[in-house]
Design an enzyme around this catalytic site. Structure first.
Site, PDB file in Angstrom:
ATOM      1  N   ALA A  65      24.149  17.348 -12.923  1.00 37.78           N
ATOM      2  CA  ALA A  65      25.166  16.351 -12.583  1.00 37.78           C
ATOM      3  C   ALA A  65      26.369  17.105 -12.030  1.00 37.78           C
ATOM      4  O   ALA A  65      26.573  18.286 -12.338  1.00 37.78           O
ATOM      5  CB  ALA A  65      25.535  15.569 -13.828  1.00 37.78           C
ATOM      6  N   GLU A 112      16.229  16.899 -15.460  1.00 40.29           N
ATOM      7  CA  GLU A 112      15.960  15.547 -15.974  1.00 40.29           C
ATOM      8  C   GLU A 112      15.441  14.625 -14.877  1.00 40.29           C
ATOM      9  O   GLU A 112      14.547  13.811 -15.106  1.00 40.29           O
ATOM     10  CB  GLU A 112      17.249  14.988 -16.598  1.00 40.29           C
ATOM     11  CG  GLU A 112      17.630  15.766 -17.854  1.00 40.29           C
ATOM     12  CD  GLU A 112      19.053  15.475 -18.314  1.00 40.29           C
ATOM     13  OE1 GLU A 112      20.006  15.836 -17.596  1.00 40.29           O
ATOM     14  OE2 GLU A 112      19.203  14.866 -19.380  1.00 40.29           O
TER      15      GLU A 112
HETATM   16  N1  CAA Z   1      28.207  20.514 -10.193  1.00 44.90           N
HETATM   17  C1  CAA Z   1      29.084  20.727  -9.206  1.00 44.90           C
HETATM   18  N2  CAA Z   1      29.034  21.807  -8.411  1.00 44.90           N
HETATM   19  C2  CAA Z   1      28.056  22.711  -8.645  1.00 44.90           C
HETATM   20  C3  CAA Z   1      27.111  22.542  -9.665  1.00 44.90           C
HETATM   21  C4  CAA Z   1      27.209  21.368 -10.464  1.00 44.90           C
HETATM   22  N3  CAA Z   1      26.318  21.091 -11.438  1.00 44.90           N
HETATM   23  N4  CAA Z   1      26.277  23.605  -9.659  1.00 44.90           N
HETATM   24  C5  CAA Z   1      26.679  24.402  -8.659  1.00 44.90           C
HETATM   25  N5  CAA Z   1      27.755  23.866  -8.040  1.00 44.90           N
HETATM   26  C6  CAA Z   1      28.534  24.426  -6.918  1.00 44.90           C
HETATM   27  C7  CAA Z   1      29.412  25.570  -7.363  1.00 44.90           C
HETATM   28  O1  CAA Z   1      30.598  25.082  -7.940  1.00 44.90           O
HETATM   29  C8  CAA Z   1      29.620  26.286  -6.056  1.00 44.90           C
HETATM   30  O2  CAA Z   1      30.566  25.590  -5.305  1.00 44.90           O
HETATM   31  P1  CAA Z   1      31.810  26.424  -4.622  1.00 44.90           P
HETATM   32  O3  CAA Z   1      31.122  27.328  -3.628  1.00 44.90           O
HETATM   33  O4  CAA Z   1      32.609  25.345  -3.960  1.00 44.90           O
HETATM   34  O5  CAA Z   1      32.486  27.162  -5.701  1.00 44.90           O
HETATM   35  C9  CAA Z   1      28.270  26.097  -5.339  1.00 44.90           C
HETATM   36  O6  CAA Z   1      27.637  24.990  -5.978  1.00 44.90           O
HETATM   37  C10 CAA Z   1      27.344  27.296  -5.468  1.00 44.90           C
HETATM   38  O7  CAA Z   1      27.217  27.591  -6.858  1.00 44.90           O
HETATM   39  P2  CAA Z   1      27.433  29.073  -7.467  1.00 44.90           P
HETATM   40  O8  CAA Z   1      28.430  29.822  -6.660  1.00 44.90           O
HETATM   41  O9  CAA Z   1      27.701  28.932  -8.912  1.00 44.90           O
HETATM   42  O10 CAA Z   1      25.975  29.652  -7.182  1.00 44.90           O
HETATM   43  P3  CAA Z   1      25.209  30.804  -8.004  1.00 44.90           P
HETATM   44  O11 CAA Z   1      24.007  31.121  -7.194  1.00 44.90           O
HETATM   45  O12 CAA Z   1      26.150  31.903  -8.358  1.00 44.90           O
HETATM   46  O13 CAA Z   1      24.767  30.102  -9.378  1.00 44.90           O
HETATM   47  C11 CAA Z   1      23.855  28.323 -10.761  1.00 44.90           C
HETATM   48  C12 CAA Z   1      23.841  29.060  -9.385  1.00 44.90           C
HETATM   49  C13 CAA Z   1      23.313  29.258 -11.836  1.00 44.90           C
HETATM   50  C14 CAA Z   1      22.928  27.136 -10.593  1.00 44.90           C
HETATM   51  C15 CAA Z   1      25.300  27.898 -11.096  1.00 44.90           C
HETATM   52  O14 CAA Z   1      25.859  27.214  -9.980  1.00 44.90           O
HETATM   53  C16 CAA Z   1      25.382  26.961 -12.280  1.00 44.90           C
HETATM   54  O15 CAA Z   1      25.290  27.416 -13.403  1.00 44.90           O
HETATM   55  N6  CAA Z   1      25.600  25.653 -12.020  1.00 44.90           N
HETATM   56  C17 CAA Z   1      25.824  24.665 -13.067  1.00 44.90           C
HETATM   57  C18 CAA Z   1      24.552  24.319 -13.805  1.00 44.90           C
HETATM   58  C19 CAA Z   1      24.839  23.316 -14.904  1.00 44.90           C
HETATM   59  O16 CAA Z   1      25.585  23.562 -15.827  1.00 44.90           O
HETATM   60  N7  CAA Z   1      24.191  22.135 -14.820  1.00 44.90           N
HETATM   61  C20 CAA Z   1      24.370  21.069 -15.794  1.00 44.90           C
HETATM   62  C21 CAA Z   1      25.402  20.092 -15.306  1.00 44.90           C
HETATM   63  S1  CAA Z   1      25.815  18.853 -16.531  1.00 44.90           S
HETATM   64  C22 CAA Z   1      24.558  17.745 -16.464  1.00 44.90           C
HETATM   65  O17 CAA Z   1      23.663  17.845 -15.666  1.00 44.90           O
HETATM   66  C23 CAA Z   1      24.656  16.609 -17.462  1.00 44.90           C
HETATM   67  C24 CAA Z   1      23.437  15.774 -17.545  1.00 44.90           C
HETATM   68  O18 CAA Z   1      22.563  15.987 -18.318  1.00 44.90           O
HETATM   69  C25 CAA Z   1      23.294  14.609 -16.683  1.00 44.90           C
END
Ligand code: CAA
Length: 258
Positions: A65, A112
């Site tokens: 999300a 999910e």
């Molecule tokens: N929401 C919003 N933006 C996101 C995102 C997310 N879930 N995941 C990645 N992005 C964005 C980053 O903010 C970044 O944007 P900017 O360039 O503007 O800063 C861009 O995507 C690229 O991401 P990274 O620079 O972090 O890329 P990476 O290769 O270094 O890492 C990753 C990749 C490991 C997937 C890392 O992005 C990450 O950990 N993302 C979040 C994963 C997460 O926590 N997901 C759960 C979300 S909560 C949820 O889903 C609730 C539910 O159950 C419904």
């Protein structure tokens, strides 16, 4: 229909829906979830679609999300809107089969969403995870329930409590995905699989999906009765007559019921 956050192609009875927010690793914001719901509902009602594929990019199916969109929300906002209820129902009420073709990250809501589909084909670079714990929340689109049913309590607890990622080999080993293919072949393999489903009796395809899903909704005894009654009822279709006649006459069936 032009969408901003997804791309839809319909060809040979298969709708391919590609999540398309590359700058945010296909994070599921409300725009994307709204467009996905619309596209799924349209595909379900379109006679030229018999199977649906949801995919992302080679780097990310969806990284969850959208954290930016959620970060400032309050309990009153999310409870008041029943956040993710309508979005998840839009996926699960689709009656046609949906294949998730997962490459790269399928995290949080991305994992999910893949689990809401009927089965998951994944690329060898796929990474699944429920890292919500790192954000101070739990999964909110069904992860604690679906992952637990698919892979068992121990692995589900491990994934949700540590937030670690699972690679494609582990996902196949524990039954989260049906098959792993090389990343370059993922879309071709998903299309080939969808085409195979599209050749079948479509009334029977709907019946299979309802029957298998019943296994997650009811007791064994009720599920077995449901299956048997569905089996019986299919003897009222032309496709059952055609399928069995074709077998006996050693030819390919020509299914017509939808
Ligand atoms: N929401 C919003 N933006 C996101 C995102 C997310 N879930 N995941 C990645 N992005 C964005 C980053 O903010 C970044 O944007 P900017 O360039 O503007 O800063 C861009 O995507 C690229 O991401 P990274 O620079 O972090 O890329 P990476 O290769 O270094 O890492 C990753 C990749 C490991 C997937 C890392 O992005 C990450 O950990 N993302 C979040 C994963 C997460 O926590 N997901 C759960 C979300 S909560 C949820 O889903 C609730 C539910 O159950 C419904």
């Amino acid at each position: 229909m032009a969408y901003e956050t997804i791309i839809v192609e319909i060809e040979d009875y298969v709708a391919l829906i590609r999540l398309n927010r590359p700058d945010a690793l296909n994070a599921l914001n409300s725009k994307l979830m709204g467009e996905l719901s619309e596209a799924l509902t349209a595909a379900d009602g379109n006679d030229n679609v018999r199977c649906i594929i949801i995919t992302g990019s080679e780097k990310a199916f969806a990284a969850g999300a959208d954290i930016k969109e959620m970060s400032e929300k309050t309990f009153v906002d999310v409870f008041g809107d029943d956040m993710f209820a309508a979005e998840t129902e839009a996926v699960t009420r689709v009656r046609k089969p949906i294949i998730a073709a997962v490459a790269g990250y399928a995290l949080g809501g991305g994992c999910e969403l893949a689990m809401m589909c009927d089965f998951i084909l994944c690329a060898d670079n796929a990474k699944f995870g429920q890292p919500e714990i790192n954000l101070g929340v739990v999964a909110g689109m069904g992860g604690t329930q679906r992952l637990t049913r698919f892979v068992g309590k121990s692995k589900s607890m491990d994934m949700h409590l540590t937030g670690r990622f699972m690679d494609a080999a582990e996902a196949e080993r524990c039954g989260l995905v049906s098959r792993v293919v090389p990343a370059k072949e993922l879309i071709a393999e998903a299309k080939k699989t969808a085409a195979k489903i599209a050749e079948k009796s479509q009334i029977t395809v709907l019946a299979v999906k309802e029957s298998v899903n019943r296994a997650y909704e009811t007791t064994m005894r009720e599920g077995l009765l449901f299956e048997r009654r569905v089996f019986h009822s299919l003897f009222s279709t032309e496709d059952q007559k055609e399928g069995m006649a074709a077998f006996l006459e050693k030819r390919s069936p020509q299914f017509r019921d939808r």
